[in-house]
Design a protein around this motif. Structure first.
Motif, PDB file in Angstrom:
ATOM      1  N   ALA A 127       0.827  -1.212   0.000  1.00 25.39           N
ATOM      2  CA  ALA A 127       0.000   0.000   0.000  1.00 25.39           C
ATOM      3  C   ALA A 127       0.857   1.255   0.000  1.00 25.39           C
ATOM      4  O   ALA A 127       0.512   2.266  -0.619  1.00 25.39           O
ATOM      5  N   PHE A 128       1.964   1.218   0.681  1.00 25.67           N
ATOM      6  CA  PHE A 128       2.854   2.381   0.726  1.00 25.67           C
ATOM      7  C   PHE A 128       3.411   2.694  -0.661  1.00 25.67           C
ATOM      8  O   PHE A 128       3.388   3.848  -1.114  1.00 25.67           O
ATOM      9  N   PHE A 129       3.874   1.660  -1.349  1.00 21.43           N
ATOM     10  CA  PHE A 129       4.430   1.898  -2.695  1.00 21.43           C
ATOM     11  C   PHE A 129       3.346   2.318  -3.673  1.00 21.43           C
ATOM     12  O   PHE A 129       3.579   3.120  -4.576  1.00 21.43           O
ATOM     13  N   HIS A 130       2.120   1.792  -3.485  1.00 21.22           N
ATOM     14  CA  HIS A 130       1.017   2.192  -4.362  1.00 21.22           C
ATOM     15  C   HIS A 130       0.679   3.675  -4.167  1.00 21.22           C
ATOM     16  O   HIS A 130       0.398   4.383  -5.145  1.00 21.22           O
ATOM     17  N   ALA A 131       0.731   4.146  -2.933  1.00 21.99           N
ATOM     18  CA  ALA A 131       0.454   5.564  -2.671  1.00 21.99           C
ATOM     19  C   ALA A 131       1.516   6.448  -3.313  1.00 21.99           C
ATOM     20  O   ALA A 131       1.212   7.532  -3.830  1.00 21.99           O
ATOM     21  N   MET A 132       2.727   6.027  -3.279  1.00 23.46           N
ATOM     22  CA  MET A 132       3.799   6.826  -3.900  1.00 23.46           C
ATOM     23  C   MET A 132       3.614   6.915  -5.404  1.00 23.46           C
ATOM     24  O   MET A 132       3.833   7.969  -6.005  1.00 23.46           O
ATOM     25  N   THR A 133       3.183   5.822  -6.041  1.00 25.10           N
ATOM     26  CA  THR A 133       3.007   5.843  -7.500  1.00 25.10           C
ATOM     27  C   THR A 133       1.800   6.668  -7.914  1.00 25.10           C
ATOM     28  O   THR A 133       1.785   7.250  -9.006  1.00 25.10           O
ATOM     29  N   SER A 134       0.729   6.752  -7.053  1.00 22.12           N
ATOM     30  CA  SER A 134      -0.473   7.521  -7.423  1.00 22.12           C
ATOM     31  C   SER A 134      -0.337   8.996  -7.083  1.00 22.12           C
ATOM     32  O   SER A 134      -1.256   9.768  -7.365  1.00 22.12           O
ATOM     33  N   GLN A 135       0.725   9.451  -6.488  1.00 23.73           N
ATOM     34  CA  GLN A 135       0.906  10.843  -6.122  1.00 23.73           C
ATOM     35  C   GLN A 135       0.946  11.744  -7.350  1.00 23.73           C
ATOM     36  O   GLN A 135       0.368  12.834  -7.382  1.00 23.73           O
ATOM     37  N   HIS A 136       1.592  11.304  -8.414  1.00 28.86           N
ATOM     38  CA  HIS A 136       1.718  12.109  -9.634  1.00 28.86           C
ATOM     39  C   HIS A 136       0.367  12.279 -10.316  1.00 28.86           C
ATOM     40  O   HIS A 136       0.043  13.367 -10.808  1.00 28.86           O
ATOM     41  N   GLU A 137      -0.433  11.224 -10.361  1.00 26.18           N
ATOM     42  CA  GLU A 137      -1.755  11.334 -10.962  1.00 26.18           C
ATOM     43  C   GLU A 137      -2.625  12.337 -10.190  1.00 26.18           C
ATOM     44  O   GLU A 137      -3.358  13.121 -10.795  1.00 26.18           O
ATOM     45  N   LEU A 138      -2.527  12.333  -8.885  1.00 26.25           N
ATOM     46  CA  LEU A 138      -3.305  13.262  -8.076  1.00 26.25           C
ATOM     47  C   LEU A 138      -2.925  14.707  -8.365  1.00 26.25           C
ATOM     48  O   LEU A 138      -3.786  15.595  -8.440  1.00 26.25           O
ATOM     49  N   GLN A 139      -1.649  14.969  -8.570  1.00 27.73           N
ATOM     50  CA  GLN A 139      -1.216  16.328  -8.907  1.00 27.73           C
ATOM     51  C   GLN A 139      -1.784  16.783 -10.245  1.00 27.73           C
ATOM     52  O   GLN A 139      -2.169  17.949 -10.416  1.00 27.73           O
ATOM     53  N   ASP A 140      -1.883  15.907 -11.228  1.00 20.68           N
ATOM     54  CA  ASP A 140      -2.462  16.264 -12.530  1.00 20.68           C
ATOM     55  C   ASP A 140      -3.936  16.608 -12.385  1.00 20.68           C
ATOM     56  O   ASP A 140      -4.431  17.582 -12.977  1.00 20.68           O
ATOM     57  N   TYR A 141      -4.662  15.811 -11.590  1.00 20.73           N
ATOM     58  CA  TYR A 141      -6.090  16.087 -11.385  1.00 20.73           C
ATOM     59  C   TYR A 141      -6.299  17.454 -10.738  1.00 20.73           C
ATOM     60  O   TYR A 141      -7.213  18.198 -11.108  1.00 20.73           O
ATOM     61  N   LEU A 142      -5.499  17.824  -9.763  1.00 21.89           N
ATOM     62  CA  LEU A 142      -5.634  19.112  -9.094  1.00 21.89           C
ATOM     63  C   LEU A 142      -5.374  20.274 -10.052  1.00 21.89           C
ATOM     64  O   LEU A 142      -6.040  21.316  -9.988  1.00 21.89           O
ATOM     65  N   LYS A 143      -4.441  20.126 -10.942  1.00 21.44           N
ATOM     66  CA  LYS A 143      -4.134  21.191 -11.898  1.00 21.44           C
ATOM     67  C   LYS A 143      -5.305  21.448 -12.842  1.00 21.44           C
ATOM     68  O   LYS A 143      -5.689  22.590 -13.100  1.00 21.44           O
ATOM     69  N   LYS A 144      -5.906  20.347 -13.351  1.00 24.37           N
ATOM     70  CA  LYS A 144      -7.067  20.491 -14.232  1.00 24.37           C
ATOM     71  C   LYS A 144      -8.247  21.131 -13.486  1.00 24.37           C
ATOM     72  O   LYS A 144      -8.947  21.985 -14.026  1.00 24.37           O
ATOM     73  N   THR A 145      -8.470  20.718 -12.240  1.00 24.91           N
ATOM     74  CA  THR A 145      -9.583  21.283 -11.464  1.00 24.91           C
ATOM     75  C   THR A 145      -9.389  22.772 -11.232  1.00 24.91           C
ATOM     76  O   THR A 145     -10.342  23.560 -11.297  1.00 24.91           O
ATOM     77  N   SER A 146      -8.211  23.214 -10.945  1.00 22.51           N
ATOM     78  CA  SER A 146      -7.927  24.629 -10.723  1.00 22.51           C
ATOM     79  C   SER A 146      -8.238  25.456 -11.965  1.00 22.51           C
ATOM     80  O   SER A 146      -8.825  26.540 -11.887  1.00 22.51           O
ATOM     81  N   GLN A 147      -7.898  24.927 -13.146  1.00 16.95           N
ATOM     82  CA  GLN A 147      -8.183  25.653 -14.399  1.00 16.95           C
ATOM     83  C   GLN A 147      -9.687  25.769 -14.635  1.00 16.95           C
ATOM     84  O   GLN A 147     -10.193  26.814 -15.048  1.00 16.95           O
ATOM     85  N   ALA A 148     -10.448  24.689 -14.300  1.00 19.15           N
ATOM     86  CA  ALA A 148     -11.906  24.727 -14.504  1.00 19.15           C
ATOM     87  C   ALA A 148     -12.555  25.738 -13.558  1.00 19.15           C
ATOM     88  O   ALA A 148     -13.482  26.461 -13.942  1.00 19.15           O
ATOM     89  N   VAL A 149     -12.093  25.801 -12.323  1.00 18.24           N
ATOM     90  CA  VAL A 149     -12.631  26.758 -11.365  1.00 18.24           C
ATOM     91  C   VAL A 149     -12.368  28.188 -11.816  1.00 18.24           C
ATOM     92  O   VAL A 149     -13.231  29.070 -11.697  1.00 18.24           O
ATOM     93  N   LYS A 150     -11.227  28.435 -12.381  1.00 16.64           N
ATOM     94  CA  LYS A 150     -10.898  29.787 -12.835  1.00 16.64           C
ATOM     95  C   LYS A 150     -11.814  30.231 -13.973  1.00 16.64           C
ATOM     96  O   LYS A 150     -12.327  31.357 -13.991  1.00 16.64           O
ATOM     97  N   MET A 151     -12.089  29.316 -14.893  1.00 17.35           N
ATOM     98  CA  MET A 151     -12.995  29.638 -15.994  1.00 17.35           C
ATOM     99  C   MET A 151     -14.418  29.915 -15.484  1.00 17.35           C
ATOM    100  O   MET A 151     -15.088  30.841 -15.942  1.00 17.35           O
ATOM    101  N   LEU A 152     -14.858  29.118 -14.522  1.00 21.24           N
ATOM    102  CA  LEU A 152     -16.209  29.308 -13.978  1.00 21.24           C
ATOM    103  C   LEU A 152     -16.334  30.662 -13.268  1.00 21.24           C
ATOM    104  O   LEU A 152     -17.357  31.351 -13.389  1.00 21.24           O
ATOM    105  N   ARG A 153     -15.309  31.053 -12.537  1.00 23.33           N
ATOM    106  CA  ARG A 153     -15.341  32.352 -11.868  1.00 23.33           C
ATOM    107  C   ARG A 153     -15.423  33.505 -12.872  1.00 23.33           C
ATOM    108  O   ARG A 153     -16.127  34.494 -12.645  1.00 23.33           O
ATOM    109  N   ASP A 154     -14.728  33.389 -13.966  1.00 25.07           N
ATOM    110  CA  ASP A 154     -14.787  34.448 -14.977  1.00 25.07           C
ATOM    111  C   ASP A 154     -16.188  34.581 -15.551  1.00 25.07           C
ATOM    112  O   ASP A 154     -16.717  35.688 -15.732  1.00 25.07           O
ATOM    113  N   LYS A 155     -16.816  33.447 -15.832  1.00 20.85           N
ATOM    114  CA  LYS A 155     -18.183  33.494 -16.373  1.00 20.85           C
ATOM    115  C   LYS A 155     -19.167  34.105 -15.366  1.00 20.85           C
ATOM    116  O   LYS A 155     -20.023  34.911 -15.735  1.00 20.85           O
ATOM    117  N   ILE A 156     -19.023  33.720 -14.082  1.00 16.40           N
ATOM    118  CA  ILE A 156     -19.932  34.262 -13.068  1.00 16.40           C
ATOM    119  C   ILE A 156     -19.744  35.762 -12.915  1.00 16.40           C
ATOM    120  O   ILE A 156     -20.719  36.513 -12.752  1.00 16.40           O
TER     121      ILE A 156
END
Length: 965
Positions: free
Chosen positions: A218-247
């Motif tokens: 489980a420890f090694f699996h968490a280390m390997t999924s850390q990079h995927e989690l960072q990619d998801y956060l970056k995409k979410t931040s961009q979507a939130v920024k676009m939504l704020r501009d529209k509002i």
């Protein structure tokens, strides 16, 4: 720490070492060694050298310390110096050491046998490698079981060896004491403790390693999924920024204009509220001058209502206004001042009401003023105003008596106020008629006084009941409004659901629902008061115009007092129903107290007059008149107040007891004097005594009225006629009958002394019986009166007097029985005892008469001789004495009693004659002596039957002869 030390591997099951196979002789009694937990790591047999697991870690310090093959072991584990380079080396045998045989290891084998058994069990439990995955879960459960072997003290989060208690529980000092001859045993126990702690360390290390191995993937699996989690956060931040501009664009285009309009409307509403607040502040600012104006006209209730309304507005509508920060405290002080003013005003009113001239009517003084004062006092919870009224009543009662005494004394010319200074001494100089009129005047004034007090207290009581009724109606209205609100909430929920469905704004719908009833209320208020000015011409300010009416409690209910005054019951009365009920009871108790006060003052007035024995010197009629006046006053006050006061009644009873004692002593003394001067001769009966007896012939006892003209023409009679029977009596008995009737008449006039009179009358009758017995039967009259002898006529007259008293005892008993309460009927037994005593006395008198003749017969017949002439002198004397006896008693006793008495005398005569004939040996043989005796007896019989009333008397003279044998 353990991984840095080397230790021999765990022995396998194929080992053929005889050291582990030797059996221990159980017949040898050796001290058992405590069993140690398993120190063998439970790992499967390792066959794959390329796959490393946690079970490859076999080198640890406890394993080395537990190695039994070591030549020397440290007793104190704090001084151990094991190092990383520690290896087993061959030791050259020493020439100084003895040869070791198996017998030297007997003790050791006994100690290690338990450990060998544990080791064998571990080999059987550990599975091969190919079953490792299958037994992994079982190994986990085994690890949990092993951990349970570790004491709980090591698992505590606050475990620290620097704590003395913890240290002593883990390492007892008894294991390290080597003093005396117990060194070897202590050393062995220290070793055992060391091995046990090492075993606990092994268990913990094995479980830690096992847990790490389970979670490694489980420890090694968490280390390997850390990079995927960072990619998801970056995409979410961009979507939130676009939504704020529209509002932001939508807010700028659609919402800003509408919100500005709403802000302007809100600002306008706030300005209207501020305007209304300023108007309200101006009204509140005029509170103190208005209160002063109301107080100048004694409008206490209005002033209190205005203060209460203003305080409520300050707390709700104008809370936090800096300019009014001192107004609340000023109003509180003003309210306290009004409390004092109302109490002073009520005290003044009570004084004026109670001290009015008592000749006026009993109407309430200034009823409207009283109602206003009571409402104000109730509103302020000043419930002690009844105590003030009670104090005024006491003062007024004292003044009434004082003023009546002054008025009466001032009209008496014989009393000089300069000589007799004290008013009480002046009052004591009044004679009974004057004093009686004064008492009568006091009682009449007290009656008027109580009627006034009752009328005033009725008004107060009505006010309290009206407030109580208003509280109950208000509570009922609140319950009805709560039910309506609950129904309204249910309907509102339905409307909300509909509005949401239709797409309307819920806040707008609520605003419409709230504004509608307020507007209706405002309209009704304006219609009710057309002279009132509107708050504002703007329709938006209409809801704000109701601030004054919604925050105040000026809503009142109209009620009517029995006196005809309409009152307004304010809703802000702070009294509970229990307090109002208690106050109503206190009002009734105050009325009772007024009655008690009047009675207490009357008692003191009586006692002040009775100091010189004035009341005890009253005659019967005067005391009866006084008693009736007091009883009338007691009944009048009971009718007015509804309860009988006992103080005056007790004083009357006390004076009545004194009167009864004096009454009884006077009559007993009078009776004693009459008996001491009585010569026991028949007295003539005056006509008034005959009338007295006739008045009670129908069973009713009453003293007849004197008729002076009629009694002078009638002559006294020789005997007293009672229900057709004639009674020859002495003068004392006639007076005794009158005294008895006086006792009975006193009971009718003063019913409260019935029991005392019964006791005194019983004592009087007993005294007459005993004293007459002493004087007649006991011959006391010879010394007291100077009689020469007690004759048969005296005895017969005494008997007849007693019979007359016995005749009237049932009448007297019935008279008292009708006036006694049922629980005191037992006192009537006194009359039964008296009747028995009188009958015994009468029987003793009859026996005395028989005894006189008996002694005469004994004296005469003892000298009787049977010889001529006939009749003999003895029989002539007997007949002469019998004739005298008859003449003495026949006119006194009834004919039946005379016959019975002579039958008893004749029986005595026959007994003595029979005795004498037997002594003379005279028998009934027809001889000469028999003829002489028969002739004498015939002479006796003829003379006796010739007497009046004795003609038909059966003498039976044949009994004088002895029966023939």
């Amino acid at each position: 720490m353990a991984s840095s030390h080397s230790s021999s591997p765990v022995p396998q099951g194929s080992s053929s070492d005889v050291f582990f196979k030797k059996e221990v002789d159980p017949s040898k009694h050796i001290q058992p060694v405590p069993s140690l937990p398993d120190v063998c790591p439970k790992e499967p047999t390792v066959t794959d050298q390329h796959r490393w697991t946690v079970y490859h870690s076999k080198v640890n310090l406890p394993a080395a310390l537990n190695d039994p093959r070591l030549a020397k072991r440290e007793s104190d584990f704090f001084t151990k110096t094991w190092g990383l380079d520690f290896v087993d080396t061959e030791v050259i045998p020493s020439f100084y050491l003895p040869q070791i045989s198996k017998e030297h290891f007997t003790v050791y084998q006994q100690e290690i046998s338990q450990r060998e058994k544990i080791h064998e069990r571990c080999k059987n439990i550990c599975p091969p490698k190919d079953t490792f995955e299958r037994t992994l879960l079982h190994t986990h459960d085994k690890s949990r079981t092993d951990l349970e072997q570790v004491p709980k003290i090591f698992m505590k989060p606050d475990f620290a060896l620097d704590d003395s208690l913890t240290f002593n529980s883990v390492l007892p000092w008894s294991h390290f004491n080597t003093a005396g001859g117990k060194g070897n045993r202590d050393a062995a126990s220290s070793k055992l403790l060391q091995e046990k702690l090492s075993h606990y360390l092994d268990i913990v290390e094995v479980n830690i390693a096992h847990q790490i191995s389970l979670r490694s993937e489980a420890f090694f699996h968490a280390m390997t999924s850390q990079h995927e989690l960072q990619d998801y956060l970056k995409k979410t931040s961009q979507a939130v920024k676009m939504l704020r501009d529209k509002i932001a664009q939508i807010d700028k285009v659609v919402c800003e204009g509408s919100l500005h309009i709403l802000r302007l409307a809100l600002t306008r509403n706030n300005c209207v509220k501020v305007y209304n607040k300023l108007k309200l502040m101006a009204t509140v600012h005029q509170t103190q001058p208005t209160v002063q104006v109301l107080l100048s006209t004694s409008e206490f209730v209005g002033a209190l209502d205005l203060i209460a309304t203003t305080q409520e507005v300050l707390q709700q509508e104008l809370q936090g206004i800096h300019s009014f920060r001192h107004l609340g405290s000023q109003l509180c002080e003003l309210e306290k001042l009004i409390d004092k003013m109302m109490i002073a005003e009520f005290s003044t009113y009570s004084h004026s009401d109670l001290n009015r001239p008592l000749e006026d009517d009993c109407q309430v003084l200034e009823e409207e003023r009283l109602v206003s004062l009571v409402f104000g006092l109730l509103k302020q919870r000043k419930l002690n105003f009844l105590e003030i009224y009670g104090e005024k009543m006491i003062i007024t009662a004292k003044n009434i008596i004082k003023q009546c005494v002054i008025n009466k004394v001032s009209r008496i010319e014989e009393i000089d106020p300069d000589v007799v200074v004290k008013l009480a001494d002046q009052m004591r100089m009044l004679n009974f008629p004057q004093w009686f009129e004064l008492l009568k005047d006091i009682f009449s004034k007290f009656t008027i006084f109580l009627q006034r007090v009752k009328a005033t207290l009725n008004i107060i009581h009505s006010v309290v009941l009206s407030v109580l009724d208003k509280n109950q109606r208000t509570r009922e209205l609140e319950e009805i409004s709560q039910q309506k609100n609950a129904a309204k909430d249910n309907s509102l929920d339905t409307e909300v659901a509909y509005l949401i469905h239709e797409g309307m704004f819920i806040s707008d719908a609520f605003s419409e629902g709230e504004l509608t009833p307020v507007a209706v209320d405002t309209t009704s208020q304006r219609n009710a008061s057309p002279n009132s000015e509107p708050c504002s011409s703007d329709s938006v300010s209409e809801p704000e115009c109701t601030t004054d009416s919604s925050s105040s409690k000026e809503q009142t209910a109209s009620s009517a007092i029995p006196g005809g005054v309409d009152i307004l019951v304010s809703e802000d009365m702070r009294l509970t129903d229990s307090e109002l009920g208690k106050l109503a009871n206190n009002i009734q108790e105050l009325l009772y107290s007024a009655s008690d006060i009047c009675h207490d003052r009357a008692v003191k007035f009586l006692m002040s007059r009775a100091k010189d024995g004035f009341l005890e010197k009253l005659n019967s009629m005067e005391f009866i008149t006084l008693s009736r006046l007091m009883e009338t006053f007691i009944l009048d006050t009971e009718q007015i107040c509804g309860r009988k006061s006992m103080s005056l009644l007790g004083a009357l009873q006390s004076q009545a007891n004194k009167f009864v004692n004096r009454f009884h002593e006077e009559r007993k003394t009078k009776l004693s004097l009459l008996l001491d001067n009585e010569r026991w001769k028949q007295a003539d009966v005056p006509a008034e005594f005959q009338d007295l007896v006739d008045s009670i012939s129908d069973g009713k006892i009453a003293l007849p009225e004197k008729k002076s003209g009629a009694t002078e023409e009638r002559k006294p009679a020789e005997v007293l006629i009672v229900e057709g029977q004639q009674y020859a009596v002495v003068g004392t008995v006639l007076l005794l009958i009158r005294i008895i009737l006086e006792y009975c008449q006193c009971v009718d006039n003063i019913p409260s002394v019935t029991t005392d009179m019964l006791t005194r009358l019983s004592d009087l009758l007993k005294y007459f019986n005993s004293r007459s017995c002493q004087l007649v039967l006991g011959a006391g009259a010879l010394q007291v009166v100077g009689l020469k002898t007690i004759t048969t006529k005296n005895l017969a007259l005494s008997s007849r007097c007693l019979q007359l008293i016995v005749h009237y005892i049932p009448v007297i008993r019935a008279h008292f029985e009708a006036r006694l309460p049922p629980k005191q009927y037992s006192m009537l037994r006194h009359f039964d005892h008296i009747t028995k005593d009188y009958h015994d006395h009468i029987a003793e008198i009859s026996a005395k008469l028989v005894a006189i003749m008996d002694s005469l017969f004994d004296k005469l017949l003892s000298k009787y001789e049977v010889k001529a002439p006939v009749p003999s002198a003895c029989f002539r004397n007997i007949c002469k004495q019998m004739t005298k006896m008859h003449e003495a008693i026949f006119d006194l006793l009834p004919e039946e009693q005379t016959q019975m008495l002579f039958l008893r005398i004749n029986a005595s005569y026959k007994l003595h004659l029979k005795k004498q004939l037997s002594h003379l040996n005279v028998i009934n043989d027809g001889g000469p002596q028999n003829g002489l005796v028969t002739a004498d007896v015939a002479f006796y019989t003829g003379n006796l039957q010739a007497l009046k009333g004795l003609k038909d008397l059966d003498l039976n003279m044949a009994e004088i002869w002895e029966q023939k044998r």
